[in-house]
Design a protein around this motif. Structure first.
Motif, mmCIF file in Angstrom:
data_model
loop_
_atom_site.group_PDB
_atom_site.id
_atom_site.type_symbol
_atom_site.label_atom_id
_atom_site.label_comp_id
_atom_site.label_asym_id
_atom_site.label_seq_id
_atom_site.Cartn_x
_atom_site.Cartn_y
_atom_site.Cartn_z
ATOM 1 N N TRP A 54 0.812 -1.216 0.000
ATOM 2 C CA TRP A 54 0.000 0.000 0.000
ATOM 3 C C TRP A 54 0.842 1.261 0.000
ATOM 4 N N ALA A 55 2.119 1.133 0.315
ATOM 5 C CA ALA A 55 2.962 2.314 0.490
ATOM 6 C C ALA A 55 3.552 2.827 -0.819
ATOM 7 N N PHE A 56 3.479 2.051 -1.896
ATOM 8 C CA PHE A 56 4.211 2.389 -3.109
ATOM 9 C C PHE A 56 3.267 2.678 -4.271
ATOM 10 N N VAL A 57 3.712 3.565 -5.144
ATOM 11 C CA VAL A 57 2.890 3.958 -6.290
ATOM 12 C C VAL A 57 2.486 2.743 -7.113
ATOM 13 N N MET A 58 3.430 1.878 -7.422
ATOM 14 C CA MET A 58 3.124 0.701 -8.245
ATOM 15 C C MET A 58 2.097 -0.186 -7.557
ATOM 16 N N GLY A 59 2.224 -0.325 -6.251
ATOM 17 C CA GLY A 59 1.259 -1.132 -5.507
ATOM 18 C C GLY A 59 -0.121 -0.509 -5.535
ATOM 19 N N LYS A 60 -0.168 0.797 -5.352
ATOM 20 C CA LYS A 60 -1.465 1.478 -5.368
ATOM 21 C C LYS A 60 -2.153 1.332 -6.723
ATOM 22 N N ILE A 61 -1.367 1.407 -7.795
ATOM 23 C CA ILE A 61 -1.949 1.257 -9.135
ATOM 24 C C ILE A 61 -2.560 -0.131 -9.293
ATOM 25 N N GLU A 62 -1.808 -1.162 -8.889
ATOM 26 C CA GLU A 62 -2.320 -2.523 -9.053
ATOM 27 C C GLU A 62 -3.540 -2.760 -8.161
ATOM 28 N N ILE A 63 -3.536 -2.203 -6.964
ATOM 29 C CA ILE A 63 -4.688 -2.356 -6.068
ATOM 30 C C ILE A 63 -5.910 -1.669 -6.655
ATOM 31 N N LEU A 64 -5.727 -0.437 -7.112
ATOM 32 C CA LEU A 64 -6.865 0.344 -7.618
ATOM 33 C C LEU A 64 -7.462 -0.266 -8.882
ATOM 34 N N THR A 65 -6.628 -0.799 -9.769
ATOM 35 C CA THR A 65 -7.193 -1.423 -10.976
ATOM 36 C C THR A 65 -8.012 -2.661 -10.613
ATOM 37 N N LEU A 66 -7.532 -3.434 -9.631
ATOM 38 C CA LEU A 66 -8.307 -4.600 -9.195
ATOM 39 C C LEU A 66 -9.586 -4.171 -8.482
ATOM 40 N N GLU A 67 -9.494 -3.101 -7.693
ATOM 41 C CA GLU A 67 -10.700 -2.595 -7.027
ATOM 42 C C GLU A 67 -11.725 -2.131 -8.054
ATOM 43 N N ALA A 68 -11.248 -1.461 -9.107
ATOM 44 C CA ALA A 68 -12.174 -0.993 -10.146
ATOM 45 C C ALA A 68 -12.939 -2.161 -10.750
ATOM 46 N N LEU A 69 -12.246 -3.289 -11.005
ATOM 47 C CA LEU A 69 -12.932 -4.462 -11.561
ATOM 48 C C LEU A 69 -13.983 -4.993 -10.590
ATOM 49 N N CYS A 70 -13.600 -5.100 -9.313
ATOM 50 C CA CYS A 70 -14.546 -5.620 -8.321
ATOM 51 C C CYS A 70 -15.792 -4.743 -8.245
ATOM 52 N N ARG A 71 -15.591 -3.429 -8.185
ATOM 53 C CA ARG A 71 -16.727 -2.517 -8.095
ATOM 54 C C ARG A 71 -17.615 -2.625 -9.331
ATOM 55 N N TRP A 72 -16.951 -2.798 -10.479
ATOM 56 C CA TRP A 72 -17.718 -2.907 -11.726
ATOM 57 C C TRP A 72 -18.602 -4.152 -11.717
ATOM 58 N N TYR A 73 -18.043 -5.271 -11.336
ATOM 59 C CA TYR A 73 -18.827 -6.510 -11.322
ATOM 60 C C TYR A 73 -19.880 -6.525 -10.219
ATOM 61 N N LEU A 74 -19.676 -5.698 -9.191
ATOM 62 C CA LEU A 74 -20.683 -5.563 -8.138
ATOM 63 C C LEU A 74 -21.727 -4.499 -8.494
ATOM 64 N N GLU A 75 -21.617 -3.961 -9.726
ATOM 65 C CA GLU A 75 -22.542 -2.941 -10.247
ATOM 66 C C GLU A 75 -22.476 -1.656 -9.431
ATOM 67 N N GLU A 76 -21.281 -1.379 -8.908
ATOM 68 C CA GLU A 76 -21.054 -0.106 -8.219
ATOM 69 C C GLU A 76 -20.279 0.781 -9.189
ATOM 70 N N GLN A 77 -20.973 1.244 -10.221
ATOM 71 C CA GLN A 77 -20.322 1.898 -11.352
ATOM 72 C C GLN A 77 -19.542 3.135 -10.947
ATOM 73 N N GLU A 78 -20.147 3.978 -10.107
ATOM 74 C CA GLU A 78 -19.485 5.225 -9.726
ATOM 75 C C GLU A 78 -18.172 4.953 -9.009
ATOM 76 N N LYS A 79 -18.186 4.010 -8.066
ATOM 77 C CA LYS A 79 -16.968 3.666 -7.333
ATOM 78 C C LYS A 79 -15.943 2.996 -8.243
ATOM 79 N N ALA A 80 -16.425 2.214 -9.228
ATOM 80 C CA ALA A 80 -15.516 1.569 -10.171
ATOM 81 C C ALA A 80 -14.771 2.624 -10.987
ATOM 82 N N TYR A 81 -15.490 3.633 -11.458
ATOM 83 C CA TYR A 81 -14.858 4.679 -12.247
ATOM 84 C C TYR A 81 -13.914 5.525 -11.384
ATOM 85 N N GLU A 82 -14.281 5.754 -10.131
ATOM 86 C CA GLU A 82 -13.414 6.519 -9.230
ATOM 87 C C GLU A 82 -12.069 5.799 -9.033
#
Length: 787
Positions: free
Chosen positions: A686-714
């Motif tokens: 969580w402390a590094f830019v590269m880690g944050k990017i990989e976490i956020l892209t995976l979070e975006a997918l999860c939010r998208w499949y959970l139909e939380e579109q606004e949070k996925a785009y954020e």
């Protein structure tokens, strides 16, 4: 060497063996071992150990006997003890278990069970005896015992011998037939058994006296034996005096056992109570003369016996308690001599935790420090670091001036425990004192260690301080090391790595370059002052950066990193470079290269100085299996929906991505989000830019499949914002078809702050990557098996 075992009885004369067979107890144990777990619970002197020992001697089973002591409340020491015991039933398991280390996490337990399963022959019966379990209070050790019986195998029985009910949580693990008990009521001698024992001792008390003895002893084996001694040694015609048994057990030990011994042997036996593992070879070193050892062997019997499983002598608990009460008769120099010789023997026999403990007792801090520095890794396990820090805090302050490695080790322990402010203050104070001293080889060595520590502290904190000028400290360490031609070898020179090599917290382009430049300035100095430490990391850092940019220029950099890392035994750097090469080859769809990289990764498992090899092998292979849509082959601990990792917290991170990816592949999006949480954690992914990017892209997918579109785009926008300054867009494309679906929706939406051409490029790259993976998944379907 006599191999007598104690049945609660002593020999009539030295060298004779007297056993009382107890068929009743043997029948109970024979029936009991049909269960996975047997509890033998009774007070001291009831013959628990001896009943089990006699039974397993006659039983057609392979038995490993783990003799526990209070020192086994140190998990690492318990593990050394346990591994040593397994050598009696297996040739290969001890090596594998030593490499594994004490299991703490689900991952390690999975590896432990795999070793046991693969090593145990299905057509043989195995018995694992844990004696004196009442001495264990350490929660980690108790958890190991709970876990070790939680997945029973039909041909393995664990026997727990304890004076009290063990503090184990077995409520969920006790189905019908799982557990059998033997208690004091089972172990008490019947009056008939007692009379048979008297006959073996050539004693024939009248029925009235026999009844009186049984009434006094209540079938307690130890008391019956003392009654026999009293009868044998009583004046002619005196007979049995019940009061003698009631007065004091220790007085009886004194009068019936110790007093007849010659003074030299008596003193030697008291010395033995200072130590725990009474190996014959060690005892010969402790004995003042060979004849003393011979005399000890001649009295082996009731209270001192030779254990064929442990291949060591054992002293009965009550006798040991008595001997400890007489330790004050020994001079302090006598005690320290015993501890010193025992520590040397333990160190020579790879019993490091015991050696450290005895060296501390003997006050031999120089040898203690030398053992730690020369045999333990650069980044110690946190429990070991905490234990060593406590020892150093208890030690006389003079050790820091007498022993060159002490200041550096103390700082290193603080660094391992992430006590950064204390570590920095520690190293500054040490250097301020040392630089006033005349330069000598010892001072040069201490200063080299101190400046290296200062450099590592600043390197570790650089992502948060944004100060990358730490190479100046490595340069000073280089100077002092070169003056004495300092040699550092594995495992001390093996550099541990965090989740990312480009350890940058800010997305600014200049900062990424600053971080890599700092490494390039530092490594030439570390090659000298730390014996090749971090060789290959500069190429790995640039390779990592170009990989995240999606550039094919990453491959030659990563291959050069592998070459340099191997040259200086930098196993974690080599592993990380191979990991990125694997990901690069997957991107290009190169099956032959992938196969070759998998072979190289497998070869790393044969490197004994690569202490985290099994953990990183699980992580890399788990990532690979999930990526080619075969996540079921990943290690079980990576499929758990909670974080649990054996790595030092500063090294954790990559397993988080694998766990989350697996849960996404199983459509368990809430579980994946839970794993990806805790972004406020200071260290790790969580402390590094590269880690944050990989976490956020995976979070975006999860939010998208959970139909939380606004949070996925954020989440997608936040990842883009972090990636854009340095062009770190490949993690988006690496999510393949999932990212293609998300970016198609984002393009249709048209409201995101991400430029349209950026979304279109990610969409194209993700689609191309997904096609490559689809083809590879089919090709590896039959041969990408779990190792």
């Amino acid at each position: 060497m006599p191999e007598q075992f104690f049945q609660g009885f002593a020999p009539i004369a030295p060298g004779n063996r007297i056993y009382l067979e107890r068929p009743r107890i043997d029948r109970l144990l024979k029936q009991a071992i049909n269960s996975p777990l047997v509890m033998v619970v009774a007070g001291a002197g009831y013959g628990k150990t001896h009943a089990v020992y006699s039974f397993v001697q006659k039983c057609d089973a392979l038995t490993a006997w783990v003799q526990l002591s209070e020192r086994d409340n140190i998990a690492e020491r318990f593990w050394e003890n346990f591994v040593s015991a397994t050598a009696s039933v297996s040739r290969d398991a001890p090596v594998k278990l030593t490499q594994l280390g004490f299991p703490v996490t689900a991952q390690q337990f999975e590896r432990y069970f795999s070793i046991i399963k693969n090593d145990a022959a299905e057509d043989k019966k195995y018995i694992l005896v844990y004696d004196d379990l009442h001495l264990i209070t350490n929660k980690a050790v108790l958890r190991f015992l709970e876990q070790s019986v939680s997945a029973p195998r039909p041909n393995i029985t664990s026997v727990f011998i304890s004076r009290t009910e063990p503090s184990l949580n077995l409520t969920k693990k006790t189905p019908l037939g799982f557990l059998n008990y033997l208690t004091e009521e089972h172990l008490r001698f019947s009056q008939e058994e007692m009379v048979l024992y008297f006959q073996l001792q050539n004693i024939a008390p009248s029925p009235r006296i026999a009844a009186s003895i049984y009434h006094d002893t209540e079938g307690w084996a130890f008391a019956i034996h003392l009654a026999v001694l009293s009868l044998k040694n009583a004046p002619a015609g005196a007979g049995y005096i019940p009061q003698a048994l009631r007065v004091n057990i220790f007085k009886l030990i004194e009068s019936e056992i110790m007093r007849p011994l010659e003074p030299e042997l008596r003193r030697f036996i008291i010395k033995l109570s200072l130590i725990e593992h009474l190996d014959p070879a060690l005892l010969r070193e402790l004995a003042a003369s060979p004849s003393l050892m011979d005399r000890l062997e001649n009295i082996v019997g009731a209270f001192i016996r030779f254990d064929a499983y442990l291949k060591a002598y054992r002293i009965h608990h009550l006798f040991l308690d008595y001997l400890k009460g007489r330790q004050d008769e020994l001079r302090e120099d006598e005690k320290k001599e015993v501890w010193a010789k025992t520590a040397d023997w333990c160190a020579a026999n790879n019993q490091k935790m015991d050696a450290i403990s005895y060296y501390e007792k003997a006050g031999l801090y120089g040898k203690l420090l030398e053992l730690v520095v020369n045999t333990l890794p650069l980044l110690l396990p946190e429990n070991t670091a905490r234990m060593l820090l406590e020892i150093m805090d208890r030690a006389p302050k003079e050790i820091y001036s007498h022993y060159p490695v002490a200041p550096g080790l103390h700082c290193r322990l603080l660094l391992t425990l992430e006590m950064m402010d204390e570590a920095l203050a520690d190293v500054k104070q040490s250097i301020a004192v040392l630089e006033k001293e005349p330069l000598s080889p010892g001072i040069h060595r201490i200063l080299a260690g101190c400046y290296n520590n200062w450099g590592f502290i600043n390197m570790f904190t650089a992502p948060y301080t944004r100060n990358y000028d730490y190479s100046v400290y490595f340069e000073k360490a280089h100077f002092h090391a070169a003056q004495i031609n300092l040699r550092i070898t594995p495992p001390m020179n093996v550099s541990p790595q965090s989740a990312y090599i480009c350890r940058v917290n800010s997305p600014e382009k200049e900062e990424m370059e600053q971080a890599i430049t700092a490494l390039e300035k530092s490594v030439p100095h570390l090659l000298v002052s730390m014996g090749g430490c971090m060789s290959g990391i500069c190429e790995l850092a640039r390779g990592e950066l170009t990989f995240f940019r999606g550039s094919q220029e990453a491959e030659p950099l990563l291959r050069e990193s592998v070459r340099k890392a191997r040259e200086h035994s930098q196993y974690e750097i080599e592993n990380r470079a191979l990991f990125y090469l694997l990901r690069t080859s997957l991107r290009e769809g190169k099956k032959e290269e992938i196969t070759d990289i998998l072979k190289q990764l497998k070869a790393q498992l044969e490197e004994p100085n690569y202490l985290n090899r099994y953990t990183y092998d699980d992580i890399v292979m788990g990532w690979f299996y999930v990526q080619i849509r075969q996540g079921g082959k990943a290690a079980k601990w990576l499929k758990n929906d909670f974080e649990e990792c054996v790595l030092n917290s500063a090294s954790q991170g990559l397993e988080i991505l694998v766990k989350a990816k697996y849960q996404i592949s199983e459509k368990q999006y809430r579980k994946a989000l839970s794993i990806l949480g805790n972004r406020d954690k200071k260290y790790g992914i969580w402390a590094f830019v590269m880690g944050k990017i990989e976490i956020l892209t995976l979070e975006a997918l999860c939010r998208w499949y959970l139909e939380e579109q606004e949070k996925a785009y954020e989440a997608l926008e936040a990842a883009w914002k972090l990636a854009e300054p340095n062009g770190l867009f490949f993690p988006f494309a690496e999510l393949g078809a999932d990212m293609r679906f998300l970016t198609e929706a984002a393009l249709k939406d048209g409201t995101l702050s991400i430029p349209q051409e950026g979304l279109e490029k990610i969409n194209r790259d993700a689609a191309r990557y997904g096609e490559k993976i689809s083809a590879l998944a089919g090709e590896f379907g039959s041969d990408a098996k779990r190792r």
